[in-house]
Each structure stands twice: as structure tokens, then as C-alpha cells.
Scaffold this active site. Sequence first.
Site, PDB file in Angstrom:
ATOM      1  N   GLY A 365       0.825  -1.195   0.000  1.00 63.72           N
ATOM      2  CA  GLY A 365       0.000   0.000   0.000  1.00 63.72           C
ATOM      3  C   GLY A 365       0.854   1.237   0.000  1.00 63.72           C
ATOM      4  O   GLY A 365       2.058   1.186  -0.271  1.00 63.72           O
ATOM      5  N   HIS A 366       0.232   2.367   0.333  1.00 66.27           N
ATOM      6  CA  HIS A 366       0.940   3.647   0.333  1.00 66.27           C
ATOM      7  C   HIS A 366       1.108   4.206   1.737  1.00 66.27           C
ATOM      8  O   HIS A 366       1.260   5.413   1.906  1.00 66.27           O
ATOM      9  CB  HIS A 366       0.205   4.654  -0.557  1.00 66.27           C
ATOM     10  CG  HIS A 366       0.225   4.295  -2.013  1.00 66.27           C
ATOM     11  ND1 HIS A 366      -0.268   5.126  -2.994  1.00 66.27           N
ATOM     12  CD2 HIS A 366       0.680   3.202  -2.658  1.00 66.27           C
ATOM     13  CE1 HIS A 366      -0.127   4.554  -4.180  1.00 66.27           C
ATOM     14  NE2 HIS A 366       0.451   3.377  -3.989  1.00 66.27           N
ATOM     15  N   GLY A 367       1.057   3.345   2.740  1.00 68.95           N
ATOM     16  CA  GLY A 367       1.292   3.798   4.100  1.00 68.95           C
ATOM     17  C   GLY A 367       0.055   4.398   4.735  1.00 68.95           C
ATOM     18  O   GLY A 367      -1.082   4.175   4.308  1.00 68.95           O
ATOM     19  N   THR A 397       4.991   4.863   0.845  1.00 68.26           N
ATOM     20  CA  THR A 397       5.366   5.793   1.916  1.00 68.26           C
ATOM     21  C   THR A 397       5.088   5.126   3.254  1.00 68.26           C
ATOM     22  O   THR A 397       4.373   4.122   3.344  1.00 68.26           O
ATOM     23  CB  THR A 397       4.586   7.117   1.816  1.00 68.26           C
ATOM     24  OG1 THR A 397       3.185   6.845   1.983  1.00 68.26           O
ATOM     25  CG2 THR A 397       4.824   7.783   0.479  1.00 68.26           C
TER      26      THR A 397
END
Length: 536
Positions: A365-367, A397
Site C-alpha cells: 500500500g501507500h502507508g 510511503t
Amino acid sequence: MITRESQRLRSVTIMILMVILVWSVTLQTCIARKGRHWRHHHSSSSSSSTLSDSLSSKKPKSHHNSHSHKSKPQLKTPPPKSGSPVLPQPPQVQPPPSPQVQPPPPAPLPLQPLEGSQEFNVLDFGAKGDGMSDDTEAFEAAWASACKVEASTMVIPPDYIFLVGPISFSGPYCQANIVFQLDGMIVAPTDSESWGRGLLWWIEFTKLKGITIQGNGVIDGRGTGWWQQDNPFDYPIDDDFKLIVSLNNTVQERPPMPIRSELNGMPSIKPTALRFYGSIDVTVTGITIQNSPQCHLKFDNCVQVLVHDVTVSSPGDSPNTDGIHLQNTRDVMIHTSTLACGDDCISIQTGCSNVYVHNVNCGPGHGISIGSLGKDSTKACVSNITVRDVVMHNTMTGVRIKTWQGGVGSVKGVLFSNIQLTEVQLPIVIDQFYCDHSKCRNQTSAVAVEGVTYEKIRGTYTVKPVHFACSDSFPCVDVQLSGIELKPVQLQYHMYDPFCWKAFGLLNSPTVPPIDCLQIGKPARNGVHTDHDICV
């Protein structure tokens, strides 16, 4: 003389005897008639008395008995009261019962629940659960019944697959504290006709008080068909991909636009799998949400939200599939959950406050992100956010704040603590130049970022450990770092040192690597928002 006197006496005597004889006969006749009348009357009275006594022993006295006795030679024994045992009757010919109006037969339990009934199983309302029949109407009917009963439970049983189209479980006239017991699987339709021109949600709960979704079941959005036709001009991807450059010196780019003839006809508007709107005291626990066309779980305009022991699962390359999305929602706790998706594991948008996230496993995912905020020059207010005890692996991230140029408002009172990272590309990010278009014009105004603390952020990164890109007019202030230990892992990307622009704060302990670009203290000048633009 004697003779004549004698004759007269004889005549008188004969007359007297005749009178006596006649009287005697008459008297006997009267006596005989009187005797016969008495015997007949006595027999009738005895029979009537016996019948009356017999009836009185079978039927209680009432003010109707005298009229019934007069009009009918025989009285009908009334039916026994409800719940009383039925005594066997002696063999006799009973008179035919008089016509009675029978009460209607009781309806099935789920439709007309008995007093105190609180469970409503969708199977009792006609759901097939075979994964092919449309069970939407059965779900609507079960909800309509559960909605009327406080603390009721709508049951989706295990070992069934329910095909359900777009559906809204709506208040505001439902009773409080309803439980949606999900132990089976709910799957979304994959034909374009079910979605019309496009909807923003698939399953929605609106304007409820005390709603709980719980169980071991699965909500499957079956989003593959939506992802394959993703159009980057309709749905932009994460702008922070621009920070990631592969070793062959190419920036990670947007996916190519598919050819129209290859599209499967699904609407361009993608639905969120499970959405809560305008509700108070919401709990989601135990369930799995997977393969959503867009966001998996969204809360909008809600208060008192608890999410725990939830699993979100979709591929890391599925576009715009946020795990949990919060907007205009306050007093939130998210913990003990595993989130794997193609966008932010948790996205905290404008209007959110008092959010506490802990013990979450994120990746791919993107954090975990605050934002993006302030798009199209809008006002954004976010405050009192805590994210701690989180494990992230293979995410783009780690912990991030992203805002657009031109917005107003503020992000303040944020703590990121005890974050464990494994091969995260950009662990710590503040980006006040976020732009998901090909180009965005420079603007002076910005959403202010202040009072952000990073502590015990440890692990490995693959591109850049820290990226602070703050506004010229509204620099980031009161940024504090301590216990930062981030080590590089060379993969297929260029690697960079920490970057800071207009970021002010304090290093409370040495960091690895050194973050020398952070400016200690406060800026000499800082932008000032108008009273209208200040968050209260």
C-alpha cells in the site's frame, strides 16, 4: 198412616243413598284425574331438573344462560380457553358448532416477529445464498424488519455466498444498536447493468445510531474488472510516485491508458465497498473486505467509530483502493487490523479529529496518510491524530502528510510513534506541493502544518528516508524528531539523502541518517490566515 209414612221415609232414604253414590263416583273420578296429573308433572319436573343440573356442571353461569335455555333445548359447551388442557368428552352426539370468525394464521417469524424476537436471518426472507441468484431484495426485507426492533440482529449465515447489488441500509427512523452479523460472504455484481452510470458506494449504512458490523464473513467487491479499465485521466494516481526514480533513470510513471475496445463496459465511477455516513457509535470488527473497486471501508460524517480485528485485502497494484478512509469524522479508534491494498492503508481527510490508530499491519500500500488536503482552494482542518505501534512492509510511503497549494486551514497535533518499517520507499513525508495532475500552478496559500512529532521510526528504506517539502508562505513549524533509525536497502531505485524545504522544528536526539536539513527553531516570517480560514 204408618204405611204412607214408611213409604216416604223409604223414598228419602233411597234418594240419600243415590246422592251419596253419585258423590262417591264423582269424588273417585276427581281423585283419579288428580293422581294422573301429579305423576305427569312430577316426572317432567324431575327430568328438567336433571338436565339443568347436568348443563350447569359443564358450562359456567352467565347472564346469557336464561335466554339460551329458553331459545334452545340444548346448550353448546364453549371451547376451552387457550393454554388449558382439553379433557376427553364422553361418547355422545355433539350439536354442530356455531360459525365462528377464525383469526388469521400467524405470518412467518421474520416478517411478523414474535414479541421479543431479535434475530432476522436473510434466508428466512428468501435469500438463496448460491452466489448466482440476486439476494438484494431479501437483504432489504430482512433489514426492514430488523430496523424496527431495538438491539436486533440481522444474520448473514456462514457457508453461503450472497450476490447483492448496490444497497443502502438506512435510518434515521431505525431503532438503535442494530447488529449486522456477517459470517457468510457477500459478493458484488460484475455486470455493468447493476451499476447504471456509476455509483459512489456498493454497501452503505446511513444515519444510524449504535450500528455494529461483526463476524467472520467476507465482503468481496470483485473489482478486477474495474481495475483493468482504469483510466489515469479519470482517476489520477499518487503524486509522490514522482519522487521514485528507477536505476535506469526513469521516473515511475502512470500506467498506460487502456484501449477503449478492451474495456468491459463498467462505469468510470468506481464504488466504495462499505460506507458509513452520518452515523453515531459505529463498530466494525472481525470481517474481511477484499478486492474493492475503489476504497474498501469509508466513514463520512460519523462520530465514535471503532474498527478492530478487520482485514483489508487487495493487490498492491490495484488503483485507488484505500483500506480505511476517514472524512469529517471524529473520535475514531482503529487497532489490531491488517490492511493490504493499492493505495493508503489509512487515509485521514479533512474534518477529522481525535483519531487514534495503533497495532496495525500495513502493506502493501501507500502507508498511512493525512490528506490530501486543500484541493481546489478548499479549507481543511485536521487535529489530534495519533498513529503508533504500526508495522509497515513494502509500502510506497510510511507516515505522510500531503496538501495542495492554494488550500487553507491547518494540520496540527500529530504524533507518529513506534513505527516499524521494512523496505519502505519513503518512510517520512510532508508534501505541501501535492498534485495529482500532470501540472499544477504555483499558489501562495497553503494548509498550514504545525506540531508534528516523529518518534521511534525504525527500519529500512529503499529511496529516501525523509522528505519535507513545505510551503514558502506557510512553512512547516514545530516538527520534532527523536529515535529515528532508518537504514538503506538498495533495490532497483536511486537512493537519496534526507530532503527538507522550509521545515522548522527540533531534533530531540541524534538520527540515523542525520537529518541536518531540518531548521531549528521557528521561521522569521510565516503566513497568516484570515479568521475565516483558521480552524477552531
